[in-house]
Structures are given as C-alpha cells and as structure tokens.
Enzyme design. Structure first.
Site, mmCIF file in Angstrom:
data_model
loop_
_atom_site.group_PDB
_atom_site.id
_atom_site.type_symbol
_atom_site.label_atom_id
_atom_site.label_comp_id
_atom_site.label_asym_id
_atom_site.label_seq_id
_atom_site.Cartn_x
_atom_site.Cartn_y
_atom_site.Cartn_z
ATOM 1 N N VAL A 65 12.679 -1.144 -64.934
ATOM 2 C CA VAL A 65 12.568 0.076 -64.137
ATOM 3 C C VAL A 65 13.931 0.722 -63.903
ATOM 4 O O VAL A 65 14.018 1.861 -63.428
ATOM 5 C CB VAL A 65 11.877 -0.189 -62.784
ATOM 6 C CG1 VAL A 65 10.474 -0.724 -62.990
ATOM 7 C CG2 VAL A 65 12.699 -1.112 -61.898
ATOM 8 N N ASN A 91 6.769 -2.222 -56.811
ATOM 9 C CA ASN A 91 7.147 -3.509 -56.245
ATOM 10 C C ASN A 91 8.422 -4.095 -56.836
ATOM 11 O O ASN A 91 9.033 -4.982 -56.247
ATOM 12 C CB ASN A 91 5.993 -4.507 -56.457
ATOM 13 C CG ASN A 91 6.368 -5.917 -56.052
ATOM 14 O OD1 ASN A 91 6.541 -6.213 -54.872
ATOM 15 N ND2 ASN A 91 6.508 -6.811 -57.028
ATOM 16 N N TYR A 152 21.201 -4.198 -49.494
ATOM 17 C CA TYR A 152 19.751 -4.388 -49.606
ATOM 18 C C TYR A 152 19.017 -3.588 -48.531
ATOM 19 O O TYR A 152 18.047 -2.873 -48.814
ATOM 20 C CB TYR A 152 19.429 -5.877 -49.485
ATOM 21 C CG TYR A 152 17.967 -6.228 -49.510
ATOM 22 C CD1 TYR A 152 17.288 -6.338 -50.723
ATOM 23 C CD2 TYR A 152 17.263 -6.462 -48.333
ATOM 24 C CE1 TYR A 152 15.935 -6.666 -50.757
ATOM 25 C CE2 TYR A 152 15.916 -6.794 -48.356
ATOM 26 C CZ TYR A 152 15.258 -6.890 -49.564
ATOM 27 O OH TYR A 152 13.917 -7.214 -49.592
ATOM 28 N N ALA A 153 19.500 -3.681 -47.302
ATOM 29 C CA ALA A 153 18.843 -2.988 -46.197
ATOM 30 C C ALA A 153 18.901 -1.479 -46.375
ATOM 31 O O ALA A 153 17.914 -0.765 -46.134
ATOM 32 C CB ALA A 153 19.496 -3.392 -44.876
ATOM 33 N N LYS A 156 16.448 -0.338 -49.057
ATOM 34 C CA LYS A 156 15.064 -0.414 -48.591
ATOM 35 C C LYS A 156 14.768 0.673 -47.565
ATOM 36 O O LYS A 156 13.637 1.175 -47.483
ATOM 37 C CB LYS A 156 14.785 -1.798 -48.007
ATOM 38 C CG LYS A 156 14.823 -2.922 -49.032
ATOM 39 C CD LYS A 156 13.820 -2.713 -50.161
ATOM 40 C CE LYS A 156 13.744 -3.903 -51.101
ATOM 41 N NZ LYS A 156 12.795 -3.677 -52.223
ATOM 42 N N ILE A 185 8.987 -13.678 -46.824
ATOM 43 C CA ILE A 185 7.804 -14.112 -47.565
ATOM 44 C C ILE A 185 8.199 -15.267 -48.485
ATOM 45 O O ILE A 185 9.162 -15.156 -49.248
ATOM 46 C CB ILE A 185 7.227 -12.961 -48.406
ATOM 47 C CG1 ILE A 185 6.947 -11.726 -47.528
ATOM 48 C CG2 ILE A 185 5.972 -13.415 -49.135
ATOM 49 C CD1 ILE A 185 5.934 -11.952 -46.430
#
Length: 250
Positions: A65, A91, A152-153, A156, A185
């Site tokens: 992607v 995802n 990362y934060a 997102k 998760i």
C-alpha cells in the site's frame, strides 16, 4: 440479531493476520465475497485457504500500500474478480515504533498515505454500490497521543481526521466512512504477543492500565468492523469507535 453480507464484496488491506484476517473471516462467514492483500506470500496463501473455507469467493494478492501503482492494481483486480466493491477496510500498517525520521516516513507512507491511496482507488467502485462503507483502522493513540510512540500516534490521529473529512465529502455518494481505534490487541505473532516475552515490564505495565484487566482480541475489533459496515449502522458516519476495554480513559 445476525449480520448478513450476502452478495456484498469486501476489500481488506493487511488481511493475512491479526485484525485484518479476523475481519476477513468475519465478512466471509457472513456471506461476503472477500479480497485481501498482504506483503508476505506465505501468510497470504494461508489466509486465503482459511477464508475460502466459508464457501464464498476469495481473492488474495501481494500488494504494497506504500506504492500507488501496486494498490491501484490490487483494487482494480479485486473488483474484477469479486464483481465490484461494496466495503473497504483500510487495515494495513507499517507498525512504525521509532521516532526518527525513517519511522515518521514509514508511518506516513504506509499507514496514512496507504489509507488515502486505497480509498481514492476504491471510491468510484464504492459509489456504484449505492450503500458503500469504509472502515479505517486507527488506534487509541491517535486519540490521546503517545510519549513512547509519537510518530505512530500522530499518523493514527491523521487517519482519524481523514476519516471525518471523507465521511462529509462522500456522504452525497452514499458512502459511509468510520474508524476503529483499537487499544492493546494481542494475537499470535502480533506486537503484544511478542512483547509478553521480549518486553515483559512494558507488557505488564500496559496490562495494568486496562480497566477490563486484559488485552483485547483481533476478533473483538473485527466484530465492530462488521457492525460499522453493515446496514445496522446505516446512520453512522464520521465516527471513531474505541475498542479497548476502557484503556483510552487511563
């Protein structure tokens, strides 16, 4: 109440493991035709075999992607095989865990621009559905920020903002756009599964901050994805749902 996706075609990026695979299996078991992409051939092949056990059509392809040509080709091929696209689940993630420039660039190119590229390619097909739905996988760190994972934060958070913008922009084309913000998760081979043994102090400290007292499962995220993509959520768009056992509030 049982959710059905009979005669629906679903495209999922990063669909060979974890949240992506659980989501693909959920859609397939609910009657959908499913297309997934991944970067690892072995994992992709194994996932396709699992999904095919539902008895519904499945298409799997290697795709990056982070490359516009690769994702454009995958979307076109998937639509041809499945007979269109009704639902898109973005995802795929580079799981950038550093804070140097390479970590920022990886997160921006794979997580953020990967979502943008796939959405852009799929929108004309989703518009033809008459009831298209997009579900973007973000993170609770996109809602709260992160001292340990700033790149990362931030990426997102950008996905959440993009979700809201697209929900407004695509509403007149009858495409709903929502996001899921998972907490920690754990699944075999995933980040938290590895950290349990490799970084036990971080694992235990994180676990203690989850009010529900445990890590979440990929299936629990997939369940929400199926709801958001279903007719049960026909009046839900531009929303972000935390799936985290209350972790975002600690």
């Amino acid at each position: 109440m049982q959710i059905s996706f009979e005669n629906k075609s679903v495209l999922i990026t990063g669909g060979s493991r974890g949240i992506g695979l659980a989501t693909a299996l959920g859609f397939a078991r609910a009657g959908a035709r499913v297309a997934i992409c991944a970067r690892d051939q072995g994992g992709l092949d194994a996932a396709v075999v699992q999904i095919a056990q539902s008895g519904n059509k499945v298409h799997g392809a290697i795709c990056d992607v982070g490359d516009e040509g690769s994702i454009t080709g995958f979307v076109a091929d998937a639509a041809a095989v499945l007979g269109g696209i009704d639902i898109l689940v973005n995802n795929a993630s580079g799981m950038s865990d550093g804070e140097d420039e390479s970590a920022w660039l990886k997160g921006i190119n794979v997580d953020l621009l990967g979502t943008v590229r796939t959405t852009r390619s799929a929108v004309p097909l989703l518009a033809g559905s008459g009831s298209g739905a997009i579900v973007n996988i973000s993170s609770i760190r996109g809602m709260t920020g992160s001292k340990r994972l700033p790149a990362y934060a931030a990426v997102k958070a950008a996905i959440i903002n993009f979700t809201i913008s697209e929900a407004v922009a695509l509403a007149d084309r009858k495409i709903r756009v929502n996001a899921i913000a998972p907490g920690s998760i754990e699944f075999p081979g995933g980040v938290w599964h590895k950290r349990r043994s490799q970084e036990p102090q971080l694992y235990d400290a994180t676990l203690q901050r989850i009010p529900a007292g445990r890590m979440g499962t990929a299936q629990e995220v997939a369940n929400v994805a199926l709801f958001l993509a279903s007719d049960l959520a026909s009046w839900v768009t531009g929303q972000v749902v935390a799936v985290d056992g209350g972790q975002v509030h600690t």
